[in-house]
Motif scaffolding. Sequence first.
Motif, PDB file in Angstrom:
ATOM      1  N   THR A  32      37.709  37.890  46.793  1.00 35.38           N
ATOM      2  CA  THR A  32      38.823  38.513  46.085  1.00 35.38           C
ATOM      3  C   THR A  32      39.465  37.543  45.109  1.00 35.38           C
ATOM      4  OG1 THR A  32      39.260  39.945  47.986  1.00 35.38           O
ATOM      5  CG2 THR A  32      41.046  39.665  46.394  1.00 35.38           C
ATOM      6  N   VAL A  33      39.736  38.048  43.913  1.00 30.29           N
ATOM      7  CA  VAL A  33      40.425  37.246  42.903  1.00 30.29           C
ATOM      8  C   VAL A  33      41.891  37.114  43.294  1.00 30.29           C
ATOM      9  CG1 VAL A  33      41.080  37.109  40.470  1.00 30.29           C
ATOM     10  CG2 VAL A  33      38.819  38.006  41.111  1.00 30.29           C
ATOM     11  N   GLU A  34      42.347  35.875  43.462  1.00 29.38           N
ATOM     12  CA  GLU A  34      43.726  35.608  43.851  1.00 29.38           C
ATOM     13  C   GLU A  34      44.576  35.322  42.614  1.00 29.38           C
ATOM     14  OE1 GLU A  34      44.598  36.103  46.820  1.00 29.38           O
ATOM     15  OE2 GLU A  34      42.738  35.950  47.998  1.00 29.38           O
ATOM     16  N   ALA A  35      45.896  35.439  42.803  1.00 26.60           N
ATOM     17  CA  ALA A  35      46.817  35.198  41.689  1.00 26.60           C
ATOM     18  C   ALA A  35      46.722  33.773  41.172  1.00 26.60           C
ATOM     19  CB  ALA A  35      48.243  35.516  42.118  1.00 26.60           C
ATOM     20  N   THR A  36      46.290  32.858  42.043  1.00 27.64           N
ATOM     21  CA  THR A  36      46.183  31.451  41.638  1.00 27.64           C
ATOM     22  C   THR A  36      44.900  31.141  40.873  1.00 27.64           C
ATOM     23  OG1 THR A  36      45.279  30.968  43.826  1.00 27.64           O
ATOM     24  CG2 THR A  36      47.656  30.625  43.517  1.00 27.64           C
ATOM     25  N   ASP A  37      43.970  32.100  40.812  1.00 31.43           N
ATOM     26  CA  ASP A  37      42.712  31.891  40.095  1.00 31.43           C
ATOM     27  C   ASP A  37      42.900  32.256  38.625  1.00 31.43           C
ATOM     28  OD1 ASP A  37      41.397  31.220  42.492  1.00 31.43           O
ATOM     29  OD2 ASP A  37      40.987  33.337  42.924  1.00 31.43           O
ATOM     30  N   THR A  86      40.553  32.519  36.355  1.00 27.11           N
ATOM     31  CA  THR A  86      39.476  33.409  35.933  1.00 27.11           C
ATOM     32  C   THR A  86      38.678  33.840  37.152  1.00 27.11           C
ATOM     33  OG1 THR A  86      37.810  31.671  35.660  1.00 27.11           O
ATOM     34  CG2 THR A  86      39.270  32.120  33.766  1.00 27.11           C
ATOM     35  N   PRO A  87      37.903  34.925  37.049  1.00 26.50           N
ATOM     36  CA  PRO A  87      37.009  35.286  38.160  1.00 26.50           C
ATOM     37  C   PRO A  87      36.010  34.185  38.482  1.00 26.50           C
ATOM     38  CG  PRO A  87      37.264  37.136  36.669  1.00 26.50           C
ATOM     39  CD  PRO A  87      37.903  35.956  35.997  1.00 26.50           C
ATOM     40  N   GLU A  88      35.607  33.404  37.479  1.00 22.59           N
ATOM     41  CA  GLU A  88      34.701  32.287  37.735  1.00 22.59           C
ATOM     42  C   GLU A  88      35.369  31.253  38.638  1.00 22.59           C
ATOM     43  OE1 GLU A  88      33.031  34.438  34.322  1.00 22.59           O
ATOM     44  OE2 GLU A  88      35.051  33.833  34.881  1.00 22.59           O
ATOM     45  N   ASP A  89      36.689  31.048  38.470  1.00 19.39           N
ATOM     46  CA  ASP A  89      37.413  30.147  39.366  1.00 19.39           C
ATOM     47  C   ASP A  89      37.390  30.685  40.795  1.00 19.39           C
ATOM     48  OD1 ASP A  89      38.006  28.439  37.298  1.00 19.39           O
ATOM     49  OD2 ASP A  89      40.017  29.259  36.952  1.00 19.39           O
ATOM     50  N   THR A  90      37.527  32.001  40.914  1.00 15.74           N
ATOM     51  CA  THR A  90      37.420  32.627  42.243  1.00 15.74           C
ATOM     52  C   THR A  90      36.079  32.311  42.882  1.00 15.74           C
ATOM     53  OG1 THR A  90      38.848  34.464  41.588  1.00 15.74           O
ATOM     54  CG2 THR A  90      37.413  34.827  43.486  1.00 15.74           C
TER      55      THR A  90
END
Length: 360
Positions: free
Chosen positions: A232-237, A239-243
Amino acid sequence: MARHAAPRHAAWLGAAAVITDEVGRVLLVHPTYRQDDSWLLPGGVVESGEHPHVTCQREITEELGLDLPLSAVLVVHSLSPHRPDLQPGTPCPGEVRFVFDGGTLTPDQAKAIRLPREELSEHAFLETRDAVQRLRPVDGQIMLAAYRARLGNTATAHLADGRHILDVPALDRHDVHVRYRPLWDSPLHRGPVPERLPVRQAWAWCFIPDGRVVLVADPGPRGALPMLPGGTVEATDATPEDTLHREAAEEAQLTLADPVRLGWVLDETGDVYGGAGPNARLRLAARVTAIGPAAVDPATGRPFARLLAAPAQAAALLGWGPPGARQARLAAETARGRWGLPTARVAAIEEIPAEGTQLS
């Protein structure tokens, strides 16, 4: 000759088949003659002078009305005369059972099944976690060993009273099951995600240098379910790549490089995210540059099993059906074209050692 023949072991012989539909659900039949209401794999008793593979093909024709080829012996299983699943008073000298691979049915073949109603009242395609609930315990153990031998492309499994007598393959060791996921039958959209759609999830086909991909399996009370690294993409990410980088490190201790977007799948409701509404689930491919020692996932508090599989095997384990197989081919083509990785052939599914592995 009679003196030499007297101590020879006598046992029943049985033959059955693992047959699945296109999303990996296993076919069971419900016999009319069992008092405990349990179900069975298609198959039956080997008649005098008959070979087990002939029995299996005959029984499939008689029970299902289908003519199916058998491609492999998945399990050879010996059952003792005093096993607990026998009905009281049943005289049994022991049994040797062969389980064959009956292949995957097309939708038309599945619709063409015709049962002998005096012997079988119904049939069903079931996920393995549900199938074991309808089988007698030892029959469930045999079914799972055969199903996993087919998925994992391992050698014929040899069991005695439901237990492996040789090395336990990775899928059995971690009690891995396949879950049918109808949401992901949705088409993979190849273009950019529309601005109106938030990206709620990022999962990736993570390739090691030999062309295999990493799967993680989350253990649970009903078995472990395989999935691609990501989440799941978090608010702290940012970009999706960071996720993807974060989740792959937390779940599987993977270091990734050069993630590339393959496309996205529409989630029309966002129910899994509390009814968040329409959103996109991103699918990527990435190159694994390092695999660290196994560790506890901070989100669940337990370590995940880490498996290596060819892309086609991974798609089967994910339960995505034909759309998943197409996505696996796209991911493999991307890995070949972008990173020059080889095409991973179907091989035995392996577990990544707990201490991690070196990548060349």
